[in-house]
Design an enzyme around this catalytic site. Sequence first.
Site, PDB file in Angstrom:
ATOM      1  N   GLU A  86      53.654  68.025  20.252  1.00  0.00           N
ATOM      2  CA  GLU A  86      54.362  67.783  21.512  1.00  0.00           C
ATOM      3  C   GLU A  86      54.665  69.042  22.313  1.00  0.00           C
ATOM      4  O   GLU A  86      55.837  69.364  22.568  1.00  0.00           O
ATOM      5  CB  GLU A  86      55.640  66.980  21.247  1.00  0.00           C
ATOM      6  CG  GLU A  86      55.336  65.588  20.722  1.00  0.00           C
ATOM      7  CD  GLU A  86      56.515  64.634  20.777  1.00  0.00           C
ATOM      8  OE1 GLU A  86      57.659  65.108  20.940  1.00  0.00           O
ATOM      9  OE2 GLU A  86      56.292  63.416  20.660  1.00  0.00           O
ATOM     10  N   GLU A 100      51.660  59.598  17.373  1.00  0.00           N
ATOM     11  CA  GLU A 100      53.007  59.073  17.117  1.00  0.00           C
ATOM     12  C   GLU A 100      53.249  57.840  17.967  1.00  0.00           C
ATOM     13  O   GLU A 100      52.884  57.797  19.144  1.00  0.00           O
ATOM     14  CB  GLU A 100      54.096  60.112  17.442  1.00  0.00           C
ATOM     15  CG  GLU A 100      54.232  61.237  16.455  1.00  0.00           C
ATOM     16  CD  GLU A 100      55.427  62.141  16.778  1.00  0.00           C
ATOM     17  OE1 GLU A 100      56.389  61.651  17.426  1.00  0.00           O
ATOM     18  OE2 GLU A 100      55.403  63.304  16.374  1.00  0.00           O
TER      19      GLU A 100
END
Length: 472
Positions: free
Chosen positions: A195, A295
Amino acid sequence: MANVQEPKGFLRVDGMDVVDGDGSKVILKGCATGGQTNMENFITGFPGHEHEVRRALLEVLGQEKYDYFFEKFLEYFFTRSDAKFLRSLGLNCARIPINHRHFMDDLNPGVIKPEGFRFVDRIVDACAAEGIYTIIDMHTFPGGQNQGWHSDSGIHRALFWEHRDLQDRAINMWVEIAKYYRNHKWVAGYNPMNEPADPDHTNLQEFYARVEKAIRSVDPDHILWLDGNTYSMDFSGFKDILPNCVYAIHDYSNMGFPAGNRYTGTDEQKQILRKQYERKVEFMRKHKVPIWNGEFGPVYASPDQPEHQQINQERYNLLGEQLRIYKADQISWSIWLYKDIGFQGMVYASPSSPYMRLLAPFLEKKKRLGVDKWGRDDTRVKHIYEPLIQHLKEEIPEQFQRRRYPQHWGLEGHVHRVVRELLVSELLTYEFASYFEGKSMEELDALAGSFRFEECGRREGLNEILMKDAGL
């Protein structure tokens, strides 16, 4: 699972597919071992950031007991029993989030710590013994690669993008990791950065080009799994396609969290899920490269919440619809999360375990204060923060509020990051650590042992959905 053979070759990219040594398509379906080699507040119950709680526990326990507790925690959290369970569900991959501090110290940045490999090896080896691939994911970076709690920076800025020496340290670390695992065929590859959130939208691509070249210099075979910018949701700044790389989205739905609308399965809601996914994978479709959803997954209501069974069924239905989208495209995915204290995980520490019984009053307080961003319910503190947010909205022109990156957080998100997730959480860290004061070695072992698979409960509704998707 007995007599697992070594794969015939490394996984590699072939057009829009990932294939094995025989050229057969492989779809990786798995979960993340978050909470172990990278700890997060909502997963194991501490407030704030991992390095802060470790520092507070060191002060309370002293070096010997501190080392013992974390050694046992890391030992128990994921074992061969956990790998066997994943295999029983038909899953074939585990993503291993890692805190960079297992490999480097800020005060001794040029030295790679060998114990980091020992901790990761436990998971890699347990999974390999059951025929399960692993993806090694660097979840935190010096200075923080994003503004969130899970980068373990302890601040609200991503300083990693502002300092070349921090980037150099990260690349050197990856070279050593790639060197170490270069011959391991059950390692499906490396997820160089979780991320990223680069405000300029240009530094990330430069970093990927550098880290790809550096890793290939010592390991030419393993796939790199590359997250998009702004928390793996934005590829607008990406220009070049790197060889033998899979590009990764994260595909959470607001309907899976307390603040979002409840999922009732309407055609409109299904269309929202599809559009959200299509927007994120537009880059991969255009360049004809593989897709990995690194995710996704809802959080779940606890038994003390009204309508918790109905809410959780709605979230199972939401998850099922997302999996139908992914199956239609035959993409690889990794659900978040494998193990926790009962919030999102496939398995969870039992409420009657020593760890949960010890921390029950603190966990209730933390829940009431809503200090963890992930899935928090603001019901009991909304009246405290709303006047501050309203005051700032009145005093700061809207066009300047929108200048603060990430823009999609809004002013509210940035206020909560600084006030609740930083200040309030850091203050609560000392109270959390006080619960461990005076504990004997035997008691610390029992607390860590609360996370052993044999002691944990299972979220059967979630696991049945995953098993069904795997075709079992």
